[in-house]
Design a protein around this motif. Structure first.
Motif, PDB file in Angstrom:
ATOM      1  N   ALA A 181      -2.158  51.995  24.580  1.00  0.00           N
ATOM      2  CA  ALA A 181      -1.060  51.675  25.487  1.00  0.00           C
ATOM      3  C   ALA A 181      -1.572  51.173  26.834  1.00  0.00           C
ATOM      4  O   ALA A 181      -0.989  50.249  27.427  1.00  0.00           O
ATOM      5  CB  ALA A 181      -0.170  52.905  25.683  1.00  0.00           C
ATOM      6  N   HIS A 214       9.318  41.134  22.516  1.00  0.00           N
ATOM      7  CA  HIS A 214       8.616  42.130  21.708  1.00  0.00           C
ATOM      8  C   HIS A 214       9.002  41.941  20.249  1.00  0.00           C
ATOM      9  O   HIS A 214      10.188  41.997  19.894  1.00  0.00           O
ATOM     10  CB  HIS A 214       8.968  43.545  22.167  1.00  0.00           C
ATOM     11  CG  HIS A 214       7.965  44.577  21.733  1.00  0.00           C
ATOM     12  ND1 HIS A 214       7.709  44.870  20.398  1.00  0.00           N
ATOM     13  CD2 HIS A 214       7.123  45.376  22.445  1.00  0.00           C
ATOM     14  CE1 HIS A 214       6.784  45.796  20.310  1.00  0.00           C
ATOM     15  NE2 HIS A 214       6.406  46.127  21.540  1.00  0.00           N
ATOM     16  N   GLU A 234      15.764  55.535  20.413  1.00  0.00           N
ATOM     17  CA  GLU A 234      14.538  54.974  20.967  1.00  0.00           C
ATOM     18  C   GLU A 234      13.526  54.723  19.855  1.00  0.00           C
ATOM     19  O   GLU A 234      13.440  55.480  18.887  1.00  0.00           O
ATOM     20  CB  GLU A 234      13.935  55.915  22.008  1.00  0.00           C
ATOM     21  CG  GLU A 234      14.730  55.977  23.300  1.00  0.00           C
ATOM     22  CD  GLU A 234      13.882  56.445  24.463  1.00  0.00           C
ATOM     23  OE1 GLU A 234      12.730  56.844  24.235  1.00  0.00           O
ATOM     24  OE2 GLU A 234      14.369  56.375  25.603  1.00  0.00           O
ATOM     25  N   ASN A 235      12.773  53.642  19.988  1.00  0.00           N
ATOM     26  CA  ASN A 235      11.667  53.387  19.067  1.00  0.00           C
ATOM     27  C   ASN A 235      10.452  52.978  19.892  1.00  0.00           C
ATOM     28  O   ASN A 235      10.531  52.789  21.107  1.00  0.00           O
ATOM     29  CB  ASN A 235      12.032  52.322  18.026  1.00  0.00           C
ATOM     30  CG  ASN A 235      12.432  50.994  18.658  1.00  0.00           C
ATOM     31  OD1 ASN A 235      11.854  50.558  19.652  1.00  0.00           O
ATOM     32  ND2 ASN A 235      13.420  50.343  18.077  1.00  0.00           N
ATOM     33  N   GLU A 236       9.307  52.851  19.236  1.00  0.00           N
ATOM     34  CA  GLU A 236       8.070  52.569  19.953  1.00  0.00           C
ATOM     35  C   GLU A 236       8.098  51.229  20.667  1.00  0.00           C
ATOM     36  O   GLU A 236       7.563  51.085  21.765  1.00  0.00           O
ATOM     37  CB  GLU A 236       6.887  52.636  18.978  1.00  0.00           C
ATOM     38  CG  GLU A 236       6.562  54.043  18.498  1.00  0.00           C
ATOM     39  CD  GLU A 236       6.291  54.998  19.645  1.00  0.00           C
ATOM     40  OE1 GLU A 236       5.532  54.619  20.564  1.00  0.00           O
ATOM     41  OE2 GLU A 236       6.824  56.125  19.621  1.00  0.00           O
ATOM     42  N   LYS A 258      10.083  51.598  23.888  1.00  0.00           N
ATOM     43  CA  LYS A 258       9.317  52.346  24.887  1.00  0.00           C
ATOM     44  C   LYS A 258       8.217  51.485  25.498  1.00  0.00           C
ATOM     45  O   LYS A 258       7.986  51.508  26.710  1.00  0.00           O
ATOM     46  CB  LYS A 258       8.700  53.593  24.243  1.00  0.00           C
ATOM     47  CG  LYS A 258       9.702  54.651  23.822  1.00  0.00           C
ATOM     48  CD  LYS A 258       8.983  55.812  23.143  1.00  0.00           C
ATOM     49  CE  LYS A 258       9.966  56.854  22.627  1.00  0.00           C
ATOM     50  NZ  LYS A 258       9.265  57.943  21.908  1.00  0.00           N
ATOM     51  N   GLU A 259       7.515  50.739  24.643  1.00  0.00           N
ATOM     52  CA  GLU A 259       6.409  49.914  25.130  1.00  0.00           C
ATOM     53  C   GLU A 259       6.909  48.832  26.073  1.00  0.00           C
ATOM     54  O   GLU A 259       6.320  48.589  27.132  1.00  0.00           O
ATOM     55  CB  GLU A 259       5.680  49.282  23.945  1.00  0.00           C
ATOM     56  CG  GLU A 259       4.373  48.606  24.319  1.00  0.00           C
ATOM     57  CD  GLU A 259       3.579  48.203  23.101  1.00  0.00           C
ATOM     58  OE1 GLU A 259       2.394  48.572  23.026  1.00  0.00           O
ATOM     59  OE2 GLU A 259       4.134  47.516  22.213  1.00  0.00           O
TER      60      GLU A 259
END
Length: 344
Positions: A111, A138, A204-206, A209-210
């Motif tokens: 990250a 994304h 929420e998913n990765e 969040k990223e």
């Protein structure tokens, strides 16, 4: 101007621990054949080497860097480069020599490395000048929206094409015809800020969040969301971004996460990077109102006097006996009897 920008980019990369990388002008053609789907064009300049191997004038820097990427846990290779690549023009005409600078971060990328590269992309744009824009997308959110749309497989590529070309009406029609849900994809199409994405993110998913954490690191006046980017899912795997500067219609910076390329090459690692197209910045110089700050007229002065006067003047100085043709200057001065006097 272009050289100053190069120096700023180099200083920025060195500050964050990126090592200089220099590659050969030539590469084995086989490397590009094996990975042609990841090139902007499959046309490459080739020739036979002294040992009979087929070589190519490099059309890409990334492939040459990542082919020896580290695969050990915890090991990350960070490099920056300034290289010429040889590609066919946008109109499929003659090959062009293109100067670009950029960074690649490969290996056990996490990250922090992802955030750092996007941050450096924004700072690189800021080093070029004011008013720059970094557009972010994304791939993970595009995949999420496709799943939520419930479109059949044979309609998904059409939906991606509509998203890439920002054709909202056609996207609605396609979803209606395929009995899909247009709302998730339309949310992406119209989103410009994180708040615009909230209707899509019930959970929420990765990817969410990223993107959210990355945006927090950037200047809100510089960043915008643009999900027409990142539809090339065979190459990109996460964050995708492009950079723009006032006065140039095309992007001058392009980058993103390309783990899929690593998988295709059989490398157990992750990667992210970007390139700044320095040849595009020549347009800024061409469009400038002047190309030197001061024209110093010095017909009768001695060389030592001229050099001393030029060194003392602020900015860039062109010393000449008479006014030159096809040059522009901000102000004009004359050197006479050891003194500089401005004329306008």
């Amino acid at each position: 101007m272009k050289r100053k920008i190069e120096q700023r980019l180099e200083a920025l990369c060195r500050k964050h621990g990126y090592a200089p990388y220099k590659m050969s002008r030539f590469e084995e053609y086989e490397l590009y054949v094996r990975n042609k789907d990841f090139l902007l064009s499959d046309r490459v300049i080739t020739f036979s080497g002294p040992d009979g191997r087929l070589l190519a004038m490099k059309p890409d820097v990334t492939l040459s860097i990542v082919k020896n990427a580290p695969e050990k846990p915890g090991e990350v290779r960070k490099v920056y480069y300034r290289e010429n690549v040889y590609r066919q023009g946008r109109d499929a005409g003659n090959f062009r020599e293109i100067l670009q600078a950029g960074i690649e971060c490969v290996g056990d990328v996490g990250a922090y490395e992802v955030a750092e590269v996007v941050y450096l992309a924004s700072k690189s744009l800021a080093a070029i000048g004011p008013g720059t824009i970094l557009s972010l997308s994304h791939v993970g959110l595009i995949r999420h929206a496709l799943e939520e749309s419930r479109l059949p497989e044979d309609a998904r590529q059409q939906a991606l094409d509509c998203l890439r070309q920002k054709r909202g009406q056609e996207l609605r029609a396609l979803c209606a015809e395929s009995l899909g849900n247009a709302a998730p994809l339309l949310t992406l199409l119209e989103a410009r800020t994180l708040a615009d994405l909230e209707p899509l993110m019930e959970e929420e998913n990765e990817a969410w969040k990223e993107l959210r954490e990355t945006v927090k690191l950037l200047d809100p006046n510089q960043v915008r969301l643009d999900f027409s980017l990142g539809n090339d899912m065979k190459y990109y795997s996460g964050l995708v971004f492009k950079g723009y500067v006032p006065g140039i219609p095309a992007s001058v910076l392009s980058g993103g996460q390309y783990d899929r390329l690593m998988e295709h090459m059989g490398i157990h690692a992750r990667a992210i990077g970007f390139a700044v197209y320095l040849d595009q910045l020549e347009r800024l110089e061409a469009d400038s109102e002047w190309d030197v700050d001061t024209l110093l007229l010095c017909a009768d002065a001695e060389p030592a006097e001229i050099l001393a006067a030029a060194e003392a003047l602020p900015g860039t100085v062109l010393a000449a006996k008479t006014e030159p043709e096809r040059r522009n200057w901000k102000r004009k001065a004359i050197l006479a009897e050891g003194e500089v006097r401005y004329l306008d």
